[in-house]
Design a protein around this motif. Structure first.
Motif, PDB file in Angstrom:
ATOM      1  N   ALA A   1     -21.772 -23.971  -2.115  1.00  0.00           N
ATOM      2  CA  ALA A   1     -21.682 -23.671  -0.653  1.00  0.00           C
ATOM      3  C   ALA A   1     -21.091 -22.428  -0.249  1.00  0.00           C
ATOM      4  CB  ALA A   1     -20.633 -24.747  -0.192  1.00  0.00           C
ATOM      5  N   GLU A   2     -20.195 -21.869  -0.862  1.00  0.00           N
ATOM      6  CA  GLU A   2     -19.481 -20.536  -0.722  1.00  0.00           C
ATOM      7  C   GLU A   2     -20.726 -19.470  -0.980  1.00  0.00           C
ATOM      8  OE1 GLU A   2     -16.021 -20.508  -3.474  1.00  0.00           O
ATOM      9  OE2 GLU A   2     -14.937 -21.691  -2.079  1.00  0.00           O
ATOM     10  N   ALA A   3     -21.777 -19.711  -1.756  1.00  0.00           N
ATOM     11  CA  ALA A   3     -22.576 -18.414  -2.070  1.00  0.00           C
ATOM     12  C   ALA A   3     -23.692 -18.894  -0.958  1.00  0.00           C
ATOM     13  CB  ALA A   3     -23.331 -19.008  -3.264  1.00  0.00           C
ATOM     14  N   GLY A   4     -23.517 -19.725  -0.131  1.00  0.00           N
ATOM     15  CA  GLY A   4     -24.476 -20.062   1.044  1.00  0.00           C
ATOM     16  C   GLY A   4     -25.832 -20.873   0.706  1.00  0.00           C
ATOM     17  N   ILE A   5     -25.699 -21.533  -0.304  1.00  0.00           N
ATOM     18  CA  ILE A   5     -27.041 -22.255  -0.705  1.00  0.00           C
ATOM     19  C   ILE A   5     -27.184 -23.769   0.409  1.00  0.00           C
ATOM     20  CG2 ILE A   5     -28.156 -23.910  -2.349  1.00  0.00           C
ATOM     21  CD1 ILE A   5     -26.832 -21.874  -4.517  1.00  0.00           C
ATOM     22  N   ARG A   6     -28.147 -23.655   1.149  1.00  0.00           N
ATOM     23  CA  ARG A   6     -28.235 -24.520   2.229  1.00  0.00           C
ATOM     24  C   ARG A   6     -28.181 -25.829   1.898  1.00  0.00           C
ATOM     25  NH1 ARG A   6     -32.021 -22.951   6.916  1.00  0.00           N
ATOM     26  NH2 ARG A   6     -30.865 -24.788   7.893  1.00  0.00           N
TER      27      ARG A   6
ATOM     28  N   ARG B   1     -18.553 -13.769 -12.022  1.00  0.00           N
ATOM     29  CA  ARG B   1     -17.935 -14.632 -12.955  1.00  0.00           C
ATOM     30  C   ARG B   1     -18.450 -16.004 -12.987  1.00  0.00           C
ATOM     31  NH1 ARG B   1     -12.765 -14.050 -14.979  1.00  0.00           N
ATOM     32  NH2 ARG B   1     -12.151 -15.992 -14.143  1.00  0.00           N
ATOM     33  N   ASP B   2     -19.570 -16.385 -12.234  1.00  0.00           N
ATOM     34  CA  ASP B   2     -20.029 -17.768 -12.001  1.00  0.00           C
ATOM     35  C   ASP B   2     -21.542 -17.643 -12.257  1.00  0.00           C
ATOM     36  OD1 ASP B   2     -17.781 -19.314 -11.388  1.00  0.00           O
ATOM     37  OD2 ASP B   2     -17.656 -18.210  -9.595  1.00  0.00           O
ATOM     38  N   ARG B   3     -22.287 -18.375 -13.273  1.00  0.00           N
ATOM     39  CA  ARG B   3     -23.567 -18.328 -13.401  1.00  0.00           C
ATOM     40  C   ARG B   3     -23.794 -19.988 -13.815  1.00  0.00           C
ATOM     41  NH1 ARG B   3     -27.047 -14.327 -16.863  1.00  0.00           N
ATOM     42  NH2 ARG B   3     -29.069 -15.533 -16.964  1.00  0.00           N
ATOM     43  N   PRO B   4     -23.398 -20.890 -12.852  1.00  0.00           N
ATOM     44  CA  PRO B   4     -24.037 -22.344 -13.255  1.00  0.00           C
ATOM     45  C   PRO B   4     -25.458 -22.585 -13.514  1.00  0.00           C
ATOM     46  CG  PRO B   4     -23.498 -22.204 -11.033  1.00  0.00           C
ATOM     47  CD  PRO B   4     -23.452 -20.553 -11.537  1.00  0.00           C
ATOM     48  N   GLU B   5     -25.801 -23.796 -14.070  1.00  0.00           N
ATOM     49  CA  GLU B   5     -27.155 -23.979 -14.394  1.00  0.00           C
ATOM     50  C   GLU B   5     -27.352 -25.389 -13.571  1.00  0.00           C
ATOM     51  OE1 GLU B   5     -29.354 -25.488 -17.960  1.00  0.00           O
ATOM     52  OE2 GLU B   5     -29.234 -23.343 -18.186  1.00  0.00           O
ATOM     53  N   PRO B   6     -27.948 -25.563 -12.379  1.00  0.00           N
ATOM     54  CA  PRO B   6     -28.429 -26.637 -11.859  1.00  0.00           C
ATOM     55  C   PRO B   6     -29.320 -27.361 -12.732  1.00  0.00           C
ATOM     56  CG  PRO B   6     -28.284 -24.896 -10.217  1.00  0.00           C
ATOM     57  CD  PRO B   6     -28.238 -24.348 -11.461  1.00  0.00           C
ATOM     58  N   ASP B   7     -29.288 -28.703 -12.598  1.00  0.00           N
ATOM     59  CA  ASP B   7     -30.393 -29.345 -13.252  1.00  0.00           C
ATOM     60  C   ASP B   7     -31.932 -29.147 -12.714  1.00  0.00           C
ATOM     61  OD1 ASP B   7     -28.943 -30.725 -15.175  1.00  0.00           O
ATOM     62  OD2 ASP B   7     -27.882 -31.939 -13.424  1.00  0.00           O
TER      63      ASP B   7
ATOM     64  N   ASP C   1     -19.457 -31.293 -11.540  1.00  0.00           N
ATOM     65  CA  ASP C   1     -20.633 -31.655 -10.725  1.00  0.00           C
ATOM     66  C   ASP C   1     -20.516 -32.187  -9.192  1.00  0.00           C
ATOM     67  OD1 ASP C   1     -22.338 -30.973 -12.697  1.00  0.00           O
ATOM     68  OD2 ASP C   1     -22.817 -33.058 -13.315  1.00  0.00           O
ATOM     69  N   ARG C   2     -19.094 -33.013  -8.973  1.00  0.00           N
ATOM     70  CA  ARG C   2     -18.599 -33.437  -7.757  1.00  0.00           C
ATOM     71  C   ARG C   2     -17.825 -32.376  -6.859  1.00  0.00           C
ATOM     72  NH1 ARG C   2     -16.663 -39.552  -9.901  1.00  0.00           N
ATOM     73  NH2 ARG C   2     -18.762 -40.169 -10.245  1.00  0.00           N
ATOM     74  N   ASN C   3     -17.045 -31.522  -7.508  1.00  0.00           N
ATOM     75  CA  ASN C   3     -16.132 -30.695  -6.996  1.00  0.00           C
ATOM     76  C   ASN C   3     -16.423 -29.199  -7.177  1.00  0.00           C
ATOM     77  OD1 ASN C   3     -14.375 -32.908  -5.835  1.00  0.00           O
ATOM     78  ND2 ASN C   3     -14.047 -33.343  -8.121  1.00  0.00           N
ATOM     79  N   VAL C   4     -16.487 -28.681  -8.150  1.00  0.00           N
ATOM     80  CA  VAL C   4     -16.309 -27.235  -8.450  1.00  0.00           C
ATOM     81  C   VAL C   4     -17.820 -26.594  -8.271  1.00  0.00           C
ATOM     82  CG1 VAL C   4     -16.126 -25.464 -10.390  1.00  0.00           C
ATOM     83  CG2 VAL C   4     -14.648 -27.574 -10.490  1.00  0.00           C
TER      84      VAL C   4
END
Length: 201
Positions: A140-145, A90-96, A131-134
């Motif tokens: 982080a929960e997905a393990g991106i360091r 249910r999550d597929r964000p697009e980082p800049d 961008d600041r919270n969600v």
């Protein structure tokens, strides 16, 4: 950057399929199959997020970071811009901007979190909460360091650098950078942040 889905179709035009979300919301795979989605649509908690008009600061910040990261990254890493990361169904964000392992395939549309070394979000006025919270929480929960958040201050970028605390799967701020960003991880990086308005390759 983005806005919750609330766009009405033009009078007389058929309503796009994605205007009628399914029970339970959309899934990550839906972004590849729904017709006529606006470019750079994201998925957060099963809801479509539509991109708002981009500011000049946002564009220049992305360009500066992408170019400097391309110069600094070791050959086994690549730098991507505005591509999604499938964090879950249910999550597929697009980082800049992203630093990823290897090189994307020509028809690839998304990355997996284990392939992402660094995710960067340039904060826009309407996307501050995401961008600041969600999004950082989900990264982080997905393990991106590594995660960077870029804010604007008097036309110049301020970069907040975070590293993952693996025991709690949360980010810890490791530095706040004005004028010059210099960090040793995920690889040595030095960026003149005052160069944001210069035209340079």
């Amino acid at each position: 950057m983005g806005a919750l889905m609330s766009v009405a179709p033009e009078p007389g035009w058929p309503e796009p399929e994605w205007h009628r979300p399914p029970v339970g919301g959309y899934t990550a795979d839906d972004l590849d199959r729904l017709p006529n989605l606006p470019p750079h649509t994201e998925l957060i908690d099963g809801s479509l997020i539509l991109v708002s008009p981009q500011t000049a600061f946002h564009m220049r910040a992305m360009r500066l970071l992408e170019n400097r990261l391309l110069e600094a990254a070791p050959p086994e890493l690549d730098v991507a811009r505005e591509m999604t990361v499938t964090l879950g169904p249910r999550d597929r964000p697009e980082p800049d901007v992203l630093v990823v392992k290897g090189e994307a395939e020509p028809r690839q549309t998304t990355f997996q979190p284990e392939d992402v070394i660094l995710a960067i979000e340039v904060v826009s006025a309407e996307s501050e909460a995401r961008d600041r919270n969600v999004k950082p929480r989900k990264y982080a929960e997905a393990g991106i360091r590594h995660f960077w958040r870029v804010e604007e201050d008097k036309g110049l970028p301020v970069v907040y650098v975070f590293e993952l605390e693996p025991a709690t799967k949360t980010y810890v701020v490791s530095g706040i950078y004005h004028e010059q960003l210099k960090v040793p991880v995920p690889f040595p990086i030095k960026i003149d942040l005052t160069a944001i308005n210069r035209r340079q390759p």
